[in-house]
Design an enzyme around this catalytic site. Structure first.
Site: not given
Ligand code: PEP
Ligand code: MG
Length: 909
Positions: A27, A98, A107, A109, A371, A489, A596, A652, A798, A800, A803, A865, A885
């Site tokens: 401001k 202000r 809103g 402060m 703003r 999951h 997977r 995988r 890749s 993961g 994990d 991944c 990637y």
């Molecule tokens: C990971 O562990 O990042 C992965 C991609 O495998 P998952 O989540 O299936 O264990």
């Molecule tokens: Mg994994």
């Protein structure tokens, strides 16, 4: 020289400017800049954000000492510019105070208007303005606002009506009037007296009569408000560092409540909801700023066009509109003309949609703030593309202006705005998978299917989900779980499906037997009741809230085209079915980074054959069952490869522990006993023997393939035969076989040998061959540390990071939600490391493994991944460490593409 802590602005001059927002707040910096470009802004000064930090470190008195002289000098400048005098009884100088942080925190402060009024000054103002009612209206507003903000009279509960509102209501009731504007001069005087009595009663102190005492009280209250509960929460939500602090803006008052020739309003240079290039906004005649937002009176529209549109929406006739709700263009045409010219000037100058506040005092227009306006995802995209076409901004700016997370709004259903206005959340979990969903409560996957078969919409409510719930998840509108984190999951699968999910709503107590759940010990909901989820915020609501579908338009496609033009990182998708692969491709994925295979075993006959394989007594038994699985798996791969024609697909090998696939209930075990022709006890014992204390660290990943090589053999066969079948049809495939959970070079070598040997046999059988790659997940710290050894044999890595995060932090993915919320609340962790990559720790392993791997194999392809693949802040890091990637759920692909382009632009700056 003393450090400068106060910056002046006014009369077309300023000590600050727009690019000093870190020091002056948004401001303050823009008030300075508006002066410099010749706009009408009441004179004032800004106390810097650094003083806020000093205030929190040194305390109130020390800071007042530090800035006293500068503030006194600055007040003098306001007095000179306005020909008034602070504290004078005949010609008093009144100011507003202000807050204004580096980024706007709407809103959050506090603000005090009309400061400087007291029992004498109100008489002076009345005389000077010739408008006694206005003077007393301002005074009663000041006493109320000051007492609320500075003297702590405001109720903490939004729904609770405060002491001043109560007094106003009482007076209105006695007078038999409805609106504040209908109160007489005597009523307003009475309000001031009653307000002051209430202050004395509640605080034990008299309302301060001295303007200087008022001013210091207000300045300190603004600094204090930086640490109030609302502001802290807002900062946590938007990741605003506490060290930034807020500035304080003190500015000469201009009055919108001086009568029928005065007004106040807010306006947007473009439509903040749709992005349309139309100037729009609202105003109120004879009012002060807070009236517009407070909703006490119906605000009117600024433009004739907007006003007519509003009337149609509200069912107000044209005659009534003209008389009761005329636009500013109609009621104050000169001021409206000035405002329209100024908004154009501001937008051209700041080159972005502006949200401005103005006041008209006795026919003269003043700007109080400008703003960059907050906007919806749709508006964000449209405004940027329109501005590109209008030559206001360039392509890189278009991309940098996009908030990747906001693109989500365009990809998933959202709640209808109107529907949200009347509901309150009942609890909050983690925003595991974005979008909005509403449906009837079911607690079991089978019931989800039954309800949906009858044409109902359902929300699956589970303590946590397992692969057995997949079919229920697939038909549900959304999923809510009481446990699990961002990589549970439910979260992972829902994201893959592009389905809304709230996980770790710890408040939920679910009783599967009675099909009921209690939320926070208060709300009781049962099967069939309506519930609604917002997977983008984690909020859960009781009842039905209407949603609206996402729609992709040409502007969105244009943003994506530009993103690909500037991005270096490739974006792949995590997809396990042809359907998901199709979505990924539609969203522009350049391959599949993680398929997977375990997710494929839960459909149709496959689960029975899979269970048969797991429960088999010996290798022969396993091979017998695997032979049944082979054609089914091969068909799965054919489906995916076909969709991804011409692009790489990383498949995988089986990863999760075997007990996840077997039935744990008596009915299921008896069914398997019958299928396999062995006793129930035998099945039961075998299931029991598979149970582990800590399955996440148990018999899973390549440990399975090494213990039971026939599984790897079957999967390799399914992958390569599928590729060869498609080759025969002229369809190009690029299979990449990925070994999960490698920790030791020899684990990988053993798997690679099985894969290569199987390939050789197949190629001989088929008299044909195909190129394939073999690589590994890097998801165990040891694998990252020994990457130079693993890279001697692996063709790609890749990461993961799910994990890798679990094992680097030592936080179980399944149980982390039990303590993570507390860690975040206490600030022990700044972010959930399962959602945002921990660059300092886990990131170090990613960087190190990439470097070590490439030292032995220059062309080693490295990707990620884990669930962090599409997380925008983490993408910047992948760009920096030079990954090839990122791979993320199909619905995240556009966000990752955008984030990749922003990272590349940022890196090349
Ligand atoms: C990971 O562990 O990042 C992965 C991609 O495998 P998952 O989540 O299936 O264990
Ligand atoms: Mg994994």
């Amino acid at each position: 020289m003393n450090k400068k802590r106060v910056y002046l602005f006014g009369n077309g001059d300023a000590e600050g400017k727009a690019d000093m927002r870190d020091l002056l707040g948004g401001k303050g910096a823009n008030l300075a800049e508006m002066n410099l470009i010749g706009l009408p802004v009441p004179p004032g000064f800004t106390i810097t954000t650094e003083v806020c930090t000093e205030y929190n470190q040194l305390g109130k008195n020390a800071v007042i000492e530090l800035i006293k002289l500068e503030v006194e000098e600055s007040i003098k400048k306001i007095e000179e510019a306005t020909s008034t005098k602070f504290g004078d009884r005949d010609n008093p100088c009144l100011v507003s105070v202000r807050s204004g942080a580096r980024v706007s925190m709407p809103g959050m402060m506090d603000t005090v208007l009309n400061l400087g009024l007291n029992d004498e000054a109100v008489v002076g103002i009345a005389k000077k303005s010739g408008n006694e009612r206005f003077a007393w209206d301002s005074y009663r507003r000041f006493v109320q606002m000051y007492s609320d903000v500075v003297l702590g009279m405001k109720s903490n509960f939004k729904s609770e009506i405060g002491p001043f509102e109560k007094i106003i209501e009482e007076v209105k009731k006695i007078r038999g009037v409805e609106l504040d504007t209908e109160l007489t001069l005597t009523d307003l005087k009475e309000l001031v007296v009653k307000f002051k009595i209430a202050v004395k009663k509640q605080t034990g102190r008299d309302f301060p009569n001295s303007p200087w005492e008022q001013l210091w009280g207000a300045i300190c209250a603004v600094f204090d408000s930086w640490m109030n509960e609302r502001a802290i929460l807002y900062r946590q939500m938007y990741r605003i560092p506490e060290e930034w602090g807020t500035a304080v803006n003190v500015q000469a008052m201009v009055f919108g409540n001086m009568g029928r020739t005065s007004a106040t309003g807010v306006a947007f240079t473009r439509d903040a909801a749709t992005g349309e290039d139309i100037f729009n906004g609202e105003y109120l005649i004879n009012a002060q700023g807070e009236d517009v937002v407070a909703g006490i009176r119906t605000p009117q529209q600024i433009t004739i066009e907007g006003s007519k549109r509003w009337a149609i929406q509200q069912g107000v006739s044209e005659e009534e509109r003209k008389v009761r709700y005329p636009s500013l263009e109609e009621s104050m045409p000169e001021c409206a003309k000035d405002l329209i010219a100024i908004q154009q000037k501001l937008e051209n100058y700041f080159k972005d949609m502006q949200d401005l506040e103005f006041t008209i005092q006795d026919g003269k227009l003043w700007l109080l703030q400008t703003r960059n306006g907050k906007r919806t995802g749709t508006a964000m995209v449209k405004i940027a593309i329109d501005m590109l076409k209008q030559g206001i901004i360039d392509e890189k700016t278009v991309l940098l202006r996009q908030e990747p997370e906001k693109l989500d709004e365009l990809l998933h259903p959202v709640f209808k705005r109107s529907a949200l206005a009347s509901v309150m959340p009942i609890t909050k979990g983690l925003p595991a998978s974005p979008g909005a969903a509403t449906g009837k409560i079911v607690f079991h996957a089978e019931e989800a299917e039954e309800f949906v078969a009858k044409g109902e919409k359902v929300i699956l409510c589970r303590i946590e989900t397992s692969p057995e719930d997949l079919r229920g998840m697939a038909v549900a509108e959304g999923i809510v779980t009481a446990r699990g984190g961002m990589t549970s999951h439910a979260a992972v699968v829902a994201r893959g499906m592009g389905k809304c999910c709230v996980s770790a709503a710890n408040d939920l107590q679910i009783d599967y037997k009675s099909k009921k759940m209690v939320i926070g010990g208060r709300v009781l909901l049962k099967e069939g009741d309506w519930i609604s989820l917002n997977g983008s915020t984690g909020l859960v609501y009781a009842g039905k809230i209407e949603t609206q579908e996402a729609e992709l338009n040409d502007d969105f496609s244009e943003i994506m085209r530009l993103a690909d033009k500037y991005a270096r990182l490739e974006v792949r998708a995590n997809a396990d079915t042809p359907h998901d692969a199709m979505i990924a491709r539609k969203f522009g994925a350049q391959g599949i980074g993680l398929c997977r295979t375990e997710h494929m075993f839960f459909e149709g006959d496959k689960i029975i054959a899979m269970r048969e394989m797991i429960l088999a007594k010996d290798e022969n038994g396993r091979r017998y069952a695997l032979a049944k699985l082979l054609p089914l798996q091969r068909a799965d791969f054919i489906g995916i490869f076909e969709v991804m024609e011409g692009l790489p697909v990383t498949v995988r090998l089986l990863d999760p522990p075997l007990h996840e696939f077997v039935p744990h209930d008596e009915i299921g075990q008896k069914e398997m006993a019958q299928v396999m022709g062995i006793s129930y006890e035998e099945i039961h014992n075998r299931v029991e023997s598979l149970l582990e204390q800590n399955p996440m660290l148990g018999l899973r990943g390549c440990r399975l393939g090494n213990l039971y090589p026939e599984i790897t053999e079957m999967q390799t066969r399914a992958i390569l035969e599928a590729a060869l079948d498609l080759k025969a049809k002229g369809i190009e495939t690029y299979p990449e076989i990925m070994v999960p959970l490698t920790g030791i070079l020899y684990e990988f070598l053993a798997q690679r040998k099985i894969i290569d040997d199987t390939a050789k046999v197949i190629f001989e059988e088929r008299k044909d061959k195909i190129d394939y790659k073999v690589g590994t997940m890097i998801e165990i710290p040891r694998a990252a540390l020994t990457a130079h050894r693993i890279a001697t044999s692996a063709e790609f890595f890749s990461f993961g990071t799910n994990d890798l995060t679990q094992m680097t932090f030592g936080y179980s993915r399944d149980d982390v939600a039990k303590f993570l919320p507390m860690y975040l609340e206490k600030g022990i962790l700044k972010d959930d490391p399962f959602a945002v990559l921990d660059q300092k720790g886990v990131g170090q392993l990613v960087e190190l493994a990439t470097k070590r791997g490439r030292e032995v194999k220059k062309e080693l392809k490295c990707g990620i991944c884990g669930e962090h693949g599409g997380e925008p802040r983490s993408v910047k890091f992948y760009e920096k460490v030079g990954l090839n990637y990122v791979s993320c759920s199909p619905f995240r692909v556009p966000i990752a593409r955008l984030a990749a382009s922003q990272a590349a632009i940022g890196q090349n700056k």
